[in-house]
Design a protein around this motif. Sequence first.
Motif, mmCIF file in Angstrom:
data_model
loop_
_atom_site.group_PDB
_atom_site.id
_atom_site.type_symbol
_atom_site.label_atom_id
_atom_site.label_comp_id
_atom_site.label_asym_id
_atom_site.label_seq_id
_atom_site.Cartn_x
_atom_site.Cartn_y
_atom_site.Cartn_z
ATOM 1 N N SER A 207 53.893 -13.895 5.560
ATOM 2 C CA SER A 207 54.035 -12.799 6.519
ATOM 3 C C SER A 207 53.671 -13.304 7.919
ATOM 4 C CB SER A 207 53.086 -11.662 6.134
ATOM 5 O OG SER A 207 51.749 -12.101 6.301
ATOM 6 N N HIS B 291 49.304 -7.857 1.271
ATOM 7 C CA HIS B 291 48.962 -9.049 2.051
ATOM 8 C C HIS B 291 48.304 -8.654 3.368
ATOM 9 C CE1 HIS B 291 52.363 -11.575 -0.015
ATOM 10 N NE2 HIS B 291 51.494 -11.055 -0.872
ATOM 11 N N GLY C 208 52.309 -2.094 2.926
ATOM 12 C CA GLY C 208 51.852 -2.550 4.244
ATOM 13 C C GLY C 208 52.621 -3.801 4.652
ATOM 14 N N GLU D 222 55.729 0.740 4.922
ATOM 15 C CA GLU D 222 54.993 0.425 6.152
ATOM 16 C C GLU D 222 54.828 1.725 6.934
ATOM 17 O OE1 GLU D 222 53.105 -2.021 7.612
ATOM 18 O OE2 GLU D 222 52.864 -0.296 8.922
HETATM 19 C C1 LIG Z 1 47.101 -6.094 9.160
HETATM 20 S S1 LIG Z 1 48.711 -5.550 8.900
HETATM 21 C C2 LIG Z 1 49.448 -6.839 7.879
HETATM 22 C C3 LIG Z 1 50.945 -6.695 7.800
HETATM 23 C C4 LIG Z 1 51.656 -7.700 6.891
HETATM 24 N N1 LIG Z 1 51.333 -7.493 5.493
HETATM 25 C C5 LIG Z 1 51.351 -9.120 7.287
HETATM 26 O O1 LIG Z 1 50.661 -9.809 6.505
HETATM 27 O O2 LIG Z 1 51.797 -9.543 8.364
HETATM 28 C C6 LIG Z 1 48.483 -4.274 7.701
HETATM 29 C C7 LIG Z 1 49.656 -3.295 7.667
HETATM 30 O O3 LIG Z 1 49.496 -2.390 6.578
HETATM 31 C C8 LIG Z 1 49.960 -1.115 7.012
HETATM 32 N N2 LIG Z 1 49.307 -0.122 6.141
HETATM 33 C C9 LIG Z 1 47.976 0.082 6.037
HETATM 34 N N3 LIG Z 1 47.726 1.041 5.124
HETATM 35 C C10 LIG Z 1 48.938 1.443 4.651
HETATM 36 C C11 LIG Z 1 49.338 2.424 3.706
HETATM 37 N N4 LIG Z 1 48.428 3.193 3.098
HETATM 38 N N5 LIG Z 1 50.647 2.578 3.438
HETATM 39 C C12 LIG Z 1 51.565 1.815 4.103
HETATM 40 N N6 LIG Z 1 51.248 0.884 5.029
HETATM 41 C C13 LIG Z 1 49.944 0.693 5.291
HETATM 42 C C14 LIG Z 1 49.536 -1.037 8.467
HETATM 43 O O4 LIG Z 1 50.293 -0.096 9.191
HETATM 44 C C15 LIG Z 1 49.777 -2.466 8.929
HETATM 45 O O5 LIG Z 1 51.070 -2.651 9.462
#
Ligand SMILES: C[S@@+](CC[C@H](N)C(=O)[O-])C[C@H]1O[C@@H](n2cnc3c(N)ncnc32)[C@H](O)[C@@H]1O
Length: 200
Positions: free
Chosen positions: A179, A109, A40, A63
């Motif tokens: 991030s 994160h 993510g 992602e």
């Molecule tokens: C709230 S955002 C935080 C993004 C980044 N880690 C930050 O701290 O800025 C959570 C991210 O996790 C991704 N995500 C959620 N579940 C996921 C999965 N199973 N596999 C890959 N990405 C995932 C979402 O698409 C989203 O972009």
Amino acid sequence: MRGRYKGWTPSYIDAHPSFSPRSIDPSDPFYEGRLVLEIGSGKGGFLVKTAALHPEIHFLGLERDVSSCGSAVKKAVEAELPNIRISNLDFDEAYEALENLSFEEIHVHFPDPWPKRRHAKRRLVYPERLKKILSLLAPGGRLEFRTDNDDLYAYFLESYPLAGGRLVEEPYPSEEAMSEYEERFRSEGMAIHRAYLERM
Ligand SMILES: C[S@@+](CC[C@H](N)C(=O)[O-])C[C@H]1O[C@@H](n2cnc3c(N)ncnc32)[C@H](O)[C@@H]1O
């Protein structure tokens, strides 16, 4: 959590397969040596900054949202970092290939909190999924979890023992790269939880 759809991102990702391969091929020499995984990655701020600090380590980001992934890939391309890949894949989809690799660090994160109880299975730290994530750690490897969300942190504290994790008190190795979400939350004065897990 889905942001605004950015129409340029699918073709940008397709145009940069060496930074953003469509699938994970564990036999690729990129995955030899020291490896770090972020699940993510969002817009890639943490991964790209950390990869720039550690050219001796290879970094893989997953992602699933194409717009966020495209923004992250653009950062990696512009930074010209040969030690980073960010794939537009969901963790569950990538797991079978990831099982053939082992990571010295895994970062999760600010994952989506999915606050409704009926959506608990969607959380990245849902016990069965967290168990799979921990299974990818190399011996002595650590998972780092960061969140601003008190309820999700409480859920994580219940989930990790069921997933076969053990809390490690001291930060490992303490990287201060942040991030996009963390920079925003910190600028708003919000408290951030951080926890480190080893596999039992
Ligand atoms: C709230 S955002 C935080 C993004 C980044 N880690 C930050 O701290 O800025 C959570 C991210 O996790 C991704 N995500 C959620 N579940 C996921 C999965 N199973 N596999 C890959 N990405 C995932 C979402 O698409 C989203 O972009």
